[in-house]
Motif scaffolding. Structure first.
Motif, PDB file in Angstrom:
ATOM      1  N   GLU A   1      -3.156   0.338  -3.886  1.00  0.00           N
ATOM      2  CA  GLU A   1      -2.717  -1.018  -3.512  1.00  0.00           C
ATOM      3  C   GLU A   1      -1.948  -1.683  -4.602  1.00  0.00           C
ATOM      4  O   GLU A   1      -2.671  -1.627  -5.577  1.00  0.00           O
TER       5      GLU A   1
ATOM      6  N   PRO B   1       0.019   2.363   5.758  1.00  0.00           N
ATOM      7  CA  PRO B   1       0.644   2.193   4.334  1.00  0.00           C
ATOM      8  C   PRO B   1       2.008   1.793   4.625  1.00  0.00           C
ATOM      9  O   PRO B   1       2.941   1.963   5.558  1.00  0.00           O
TER      10      PRO B   1
ATOM     11  N   LYS C   1      -4.150  -2.928  -7.809  1.00  0.00           N
ATOM     12  CA  LYS C   1      -5.333  -3.722  -7.429  1.00  0.00           C
ATOM     13  C   LYS C   1      -6.260  -2.894  -6.769  1.00  0.00           C
ATOM     14  O   LYS C   1      -7.626  -3.041  -6.712  1.00  0.00           O
TER      15      LYS C   1
ATOM     16  N   LYS D   1       0.791  -1.162   0.005  1.00  0.00           N
ATOM     17  CA  LYS D   1      -0.132   0.009  -0.058  1.00  0.00           C
ATOM     18  C   LYS D   1       0.857   1.368   0.141  1.00  0.00           C
ATOM     19  O   LYS D   1       1.709   1.491   0.795  1.00  0.00           O
TER      20      LYS D   1
ATOM     21  N   TRP E   1      -3.795   6.976  -1.777  1.00  0.00           N
ATOM     22  CA  TRP E   1      -3.335   5.734  -1.908  1.00  0.00           C
ATOM     23  C   TRP E   1      -3.600   4.789  -2.950  1.00  0.00           C
ATOM     24  O   TRP E   1      -4.400   4.820  -3.774  1.00  0.00           O
TER      25      TRP E   1
END
Length: 256
Positions: free
Chosen positions: A254, A27, A231, A2, A252
């Motif tokens: 992933e 993260p 993702k 992340k 953010w």
């Protein structure tokens, strides 16, 4: 993994906010901008206690960038954007983390425009474009994350005429962002949310947070190699509403 970017807008005055978000969001890598702290003022110990190694490039009063890694030490590869040895503003830092090249950037605002600040903004983005092309040519997985100080499209800003003359929305600024996309970089938020209204910044003035009068200024661009591993992505909007918050929210992604 992340990975996040967060314009913290003064890391020491908002350290509690940052630590609380790190503990909640967890993260693995964080790109921070607008530290507003000298190198010696960077809160390395507090971040280490939270489980994060760091590299940073500070500057008194303004600017400053950092890369944090959870349970690891980022390997510094560059602490300035190439192309202008006379540029002393701390706006770019680059490091390797777990096999990925992480570039953290805090692009110039450019206001007022027209004028020298806007010309500096455009010249800085030209340097970024040139260096980004070199990074792509390596074939390595690369992330360009940070506060670009560009609203890429009209849908990335609330309905208003008050920003018409602002450097953030000028055609030249948008062309600079588009040039990166044309190189082959993937805008992660737009990849995941192609049609949604997305904001990452809400000015403190004129009640803009309660009115949701926002702008999308914070972007995570992925090299094609890395984009295949995308993702998910998101914006931690609630962070902007906390007491003493930055005027930006964390963004953010992933990665598989």
């Amino acid at each position: 993994m992340k990975l996040a970017t967060f314009n913290i807008n003064n890391i020491n005055s908002r350290l509690d906010n940052l630590l609380a978000w790190l503990a909640l969001a967890k993260p693995d890598v964080v790109c921070l901008q607008e530290l507003k702290a000298r190198d010696m003022q960077f809160p390395r110990t507090a971040l280490a206690d939270a489980g994060y190694g760091a590299v940073w490039k500070g500057e008194p009063t303004w600017n400053g960038v950092a890369i944090l890694a959870r349970g690891a030490e980022p390997v510094l590869t560059r602490d300035a954007l190439p192309g202008d040895d006379a540029d002393r503003q701390s706006r770019y830092i680059e490091a390797a983390v777990n096999g990925i090249v992480i570039a953290c950037l805090y692009a110039p605002n450019g206001n007022p425009q027209p004028g020298p600040k806007f010309q500096y903004k455009l010249a800085w983005h030209k340097r970024l474009e040139a260096h980004a092309a070199q990074l792509l040519d390596t074939g390595l997985p690369v992330v360009l994350a940070g506060d670009y100080n560009i609203v890429p499209e009209p849908r990335d800003i609330y309905a208003t005429r008050s920003y018409d003359d602002n450097a953030l929305v000028q055609p030249q600024s948008r062309a600079a962002f588009a040039a990166l996309i044309e190189q082959g970089w993937v805008d992660a938020l737009r990849k995941v949310y192609p049609k949604d209204t997305l904001y990452t910044f809400w000015d403190y003035r004129r009640n803009r947070w309660p009115r949701d009068a926002g702008l999308r200024l914070d972007h995570i661009l992925l090299s094609k190699t890395l984009a295949r591993r995308l993702k998910g992505a998101g914006i931690d909007r609630d962070v902007r509403g906390e007491d003493g918050a930055s005027d930006h929210a964390p963004v953010w992604v992933e990665l598989k």
